[in-house]
Write an enzyme that holds these catalytic residues in place. Sequence first.
Site, PDB file in Angstrom:
ATOM      1  N   PRO A   4       0.853  -1.193   0.000  1.00 38.75           N
ATOM      2  CA  PRO A   4       0.000   0.000   0.000  1.00 38.75           C
ATOM      3  C   PRO A   4       0.885   1.238   0.000  1.00 38.75           C
ATOM      4  O   PRO A   4       1.816   1.331   0.810  1.00 38.75           O
ATOM      5  CB  PRO A   4      -0.772  -0.112   1.330  1.00 38.75           C
ATOM      6  CG  PRO A   4       0.042  -1.021   2.192  1.00 38.75           C
ATOM      7  CD  PRO A   4       0.819  -1.918   1.275  1.00 38.75           C
ATOM      8  N   MET A   5       0.631   2.176  -0.906  1.00 36.89           N
ATOM      9  CA  MET A   5       1.442   3.404  -0.939  1.00 36.89           C
ATOM     10  C   MET A   5       0.549   4.593  -1.259  1.00 36.89           C
ATOM     11  O   MET A   5      -0.025   4.684  -2.353  1.00 36.89           O
ATOM     12  CB  MET A   5       2.574   3.254  -1.965  1.00 36.89           C
ATOM     13  CG  MET A   5       3.641   2.256  -1.511  1.00 36.89           C
ATOM     14  SD  MET A   5       5.003   2.048  -2.670  1.00 36.89           S
ATOM     15  CE  MET A   5       4.292   0.925  -3.875  1.00 36.89           C
ATOM     16  N   CYS A  30       2.614   2.860   9.726  1.00 42.39           N
ATOM     17  CA  CYS A  30       2.882   4.200   9.203  1.00 42.39           C
ATOM     18  C   CYS A  30       3.316   5.128  10.333  1.00 42.39           C
ATOM     19  O   CYS A  30       2.622   5.251  11.335  1.00 42.39           O
ATOM     20  CB  CYS A  30       1.632   4.752   8.511  1.00 42.39           C
ATOM     21  SG  CYS A  30       1.914   6.399   7.878  1.00 42.39           S
ATOM     22  N   ASN A  78       8.628  -7.331   4.070  1.00 37.85           N
ATOM     23  CA  ASN A  78       8.620  -6.107   3.264  1.00 37.85           C
ATOM     24  C   ASN A  78       9.791  -5.232   3.719  1.00 37.85           C
ATOM     25  O   ASN A  78      10.172  -5.244   4.871  1.00 37.85           O
ATOM     26  CB  ASN A  78       7.278  -5.371   3.480  1.00 37.85           C
ATOM     27  CG  ASN A  78       7.289  -3.943   2.965  1.00 37.85           C
ATOM     28  OD1 ASN A  78       7.126  -2.998   3.744  1.00 37.85           O
ATOM     29  ND2 ASN A  78       7.474  -3.773   1.684  1.00 37.85           N
ATOM     30  N   GLY A  79      10.314  -4.474   2.759  1.00 41.37           N
ATOM     31  CA  GLY A  79      11.338  -3.488   3.083  1.00 41.37           C
ATOM     32  C   GLY A  79      12.621  -3.700   2.297  1.00 41.37           C
ATOM     33  O   GLY A  79      13.342  -4.673   2.520  1.00 41.37           O
ATOM     34  N   LYS A 132      -0.386  -5.068   8.897  1.00 38.59           N
ATOM     35  CA  LYS A 132       0.942  -4.677   8.411  1.00 38.59           C
ATOM     36  C   LYS A 132       1.609  -3.851   9.492  1.00 38.59           C
ATOM     37  O   LYS A 132       1.012  -2.889   9.988  1.00 38.59           O
ATOM     38  CB  LYS A 132       0.805  -3.877   7.114  1.00 38.59           C
ATOM     39  CG  LYS A 132       2.138  -3.412   6.528  1.00 38.59           C
ATOM     40  CD  LYS A 132       1.922  -2.874   5.106  1.00 38.59           C
ATOM     41  CE  LYS A 132       3.219  -2.394   4.456  1.00 38.59           C
ATOM     42  NZ  LYS A 132       3.593  -1.043   4.874  1.00 38.59           N
ATOM     43  N   ARG A 159       8.545   0.378  -3.182  1.00 44.04           N
ATOM     44  CA  ARG A 159       9.087   1.359  -4.111  1.00 44.04           C
ATOM     45  C   ARG A 159       9.611   0.734  -5.397  1.00 44.04           C
ATOM     46  O   ARG A 159       9.455   1.319  -6.474  1.00 44.04           O
ATOM     47  CB  ARG A 159      10.196   2.166  -3.408  1.00 44.04           C
ATOM     48  CG  ARG A 159       9.607   3.131  -2.389  1.00 44.04           C
ATOM     49  CD  ARG A 159      10.645   3.604  -1.404  1.00 44.04           C
ATOM     50  NE  ARG A 159      11.052   2.535  -0.507  1.00 44.04           N
ATOM     51  CZ  ARG A 159      11.902   2.678   0.500  1.00 44.04           C
ATOM     52  NH1 ARG A 159      12.446   3.863   0.723  1.00 44.04           N
ATOM     53  NH2 ARG A 159      12.199   1.668   1.286  1.00 44.04           N
TER      54      ARG A 159
HETATM   55  C1  LIG Z   1       4.910   6.985  -1.330  1.00 42.48           C
HETATM   56  C2  LIG Z   1       4.718   5.940  -0.256  1.00 42.48           C
HETATM   57  C3  LIG Z   1       3.505   5.867   0.413  1.00 42.48           C
HETATM   58  C4  LIG Z   1       3.289   4.883   1.386  1.00 42.48           C
HETATM   59  N1  LIG Z   1       2.060   4.764   1.960  1.00 42.48           N
HETATM   60  C5  LIG Z   1       1.797   3.723   2.794  1.00 42.48           C
HETATM   61  C6  LIG Z   1       0.480   3.453   3.254  1.00 42.48           C
HETATM   62  O1  LIG Z   1      -0.500   4.124   2.897  1.00 42.48           O
HETATM   63  N2  LIG Z   1       0.307   2.398   4.097  1.00 42.48           N
HETATM   64  C7  LIG Z   1       1.356   1.602   4.498  1.00 42.48           C
HETATM   65  O2  LIG Z   1       1.157   0.648   5.254  1.00 42.48           O
HETATM   66  N3  LIG Z   1       2.605   1.839   4.065  1.00 42.48           N
HETATM   67  C8  LIG Z   1       2.838   2.856   3.211  1.00 42.48           C
HETATM   68  N4  LIG Z   1       4.094   3.020   2.693  1.00 42.48           N
HETATM   69  C9  LIG Z   1       5.163   2.077   3.078  1.00 42.48           C
HETATM   70  C10 LIG Z   1       5.210   0.899   2.094  1.00 42.48           C
HETATM   71  O3  LIG Z   1       4.003   0.163   2.143  1.00 42.48           O
HETATM   72  C11 LIG Z   1       6.380  -0.044   2.428  1.00 42.48           C
HETATM   73  O4  LIG Z   1       6.168  -0.602   3.710  1.00 42.48           O
HETATM   74  C12 LIG Z   1       7.725   0.675   2.409  1.00 42.48           C
HETATM   75  O5  LIG Z   1       7.861   1.498   1.274  1.00 42.48           O
HETATM   76  C13 LIG Z   1       8.881  -0.330   2.467  1.00 42.48           C
HETATM   77  O6  LIG Z   1       8.869  -1.180   1.344  1.00 42.48           O
HETATM   78  P1  LIG Z   1       9.864  -0.933   0.089  1.00 42.48           P
HETATM   79  O7  LIG Z   1      11.265  -0.808   0.660  1.00 42.48           O
HETATM   80  O8  LIG Z   1       9.712  -2.165  -0.761  1.00 42.48           O
HETATM   81  O9  LIG Z   1       9.454   0.331  -0.564  1.00 42.48           O
HETATM   82  C14 LIG Z   1       4.339   3.985   1.737  1.00 42.48           C
HETATM   83  C15 LIG Z   1       5.552   4.070   1.045  1.00 42.48           C
HETATM   84  C16 LIG Z   1       5.747   5.020   0.055  1.00 42.48           C
HETATM   85  C17 LIG Z   1       7.066   5.061  -0.692  1.00 42.48           C
END
Ligand SMILES: Cc1cc2nc3c(=O)[nH]c(=O)nc-3n(C[C@H](O)[C@H](O)[C@H](O)COP(=O)(O)O)c2cc1C
Length: 341
Positions: free
Chosen positions: A24-25, A107, A218-219, A146, A241
């Site tokens: 979710p982003m 978050c 995740n991460g 999450k 991302r």
């Molecule tokens: C632009 C953006 C918005 C995000 N919004 C949310 C969100 O609404 N809910 C959530 O649980 N995590 C949110 N995240 C975190 C991501 O879900 C994820 O946990 C985090 O980016 C780490 O994963 P990655 O390293 O693969 O990007 C957001 C991340 C980004 C970059």
Amino acid sequence: MTIINLPTTDTAPVKASRRLSVAPMMDWTDRHCRVFHRHISQHTWLYTEMVTTGALVYGDVERHLRFNEEEHPVALQLGGSDPADLATSARLGQQWGYDEINLNCGCPSERVQKGAFGACLMAEPQLVADCVKAMRDAVSIDVTVKHRVGIDQTESYDFVRDFVGTVAEAGCKTFIVHARNAILKGLSPKENREVPPLKYEFAYQLKRDFPDFEIIINGGIKTEAEIDQHLQHLDGVMLGREAYHNPFVMAGFDQRYYGDARAPKSREDVLEAMIPYIQAQLAQHGERGLKLNSITRHMLGLMTGLPGARAFRQVLSDSKKLALGDPGLLREAATRLRIAA
Ligand SMILES: Cc1cc2nc3c(=O)[nH]c(=O)nc-3n(C[C@H](O)[C@H](O)[C@H](O)COP(=O)(O)O)c2cc1C
């Protein structure tokens, strides 16, 4: 876990699962982005942006929950900490056809903390358990959580183990672990995705301690080699991302992780598939102000890694061309890519 029978060229149906998912982003994984991702991978599980309970209980439900049939399987992520409001919101999510309800306990944004939800909920595992119970009582689809591996300076694994143990007592069996701490004061949300170190070992230990639960990591995960490594220890991998900036990384997921015999689509196939979708969306919502750019902005990364990717992005970012509202711009961008390559 929800089982959906998806068409394949094989005789055996593919089991849709959270083996691979897109995170979710906020502002990124809206319904247009999800359709685009779905054209790249048929099976990868998709998540909405976080929708707060306030937006659903007091706001415009249709605006926040409408989605396209082709997005399935798709999970609705909720933000909130009031069990009754979460139950109401989860029920709405099920009524609108989502395949899963996910609660955001990861978050770190200060705005979210003022609403007393997100990562700060990790300090209140019993409240999270109450929220999960209320949602599970309200819906028959999966309710998942999450979360992070810790908040602020907590270094001990016991913190996340106890969190998962308490929440599981309310019936949650799926945990998506963003494997770093959330620092609640002093770091921006962006820094909170980069500065706290990754602790994949904590997620692996959760799976060892709770072998019957579905544990998804995740991460910072980017490549199939990294995914393969994590899948030796865990049930699933969530990409954030990387899936957004380099979406074609998902092109091989259906074959590799879901046993789908069909050949992956090419990038050009994906572009072509998006054109009728964009035409239909503009025809349907254009008069309410839907702009071509609200869909194409999610597609800028499609050519990442190819020579000419910059020219492709330039065409798709040209405000004068975008203002014309012609989805044929995608073909023009692909042509420019070929010339520049
Ligand atoms: C632009 C953006 C918005 C995000 N919004 C949310 C969100 O609404 N809910 C959530 O649980 N995590 C949110 N995240 C975190 C991501 O879900 C994820 O946990 C985090 O980016 C780490 O994963 P990655 O390293 O693969 O990007 C957001 C991340 C980004 C970059």
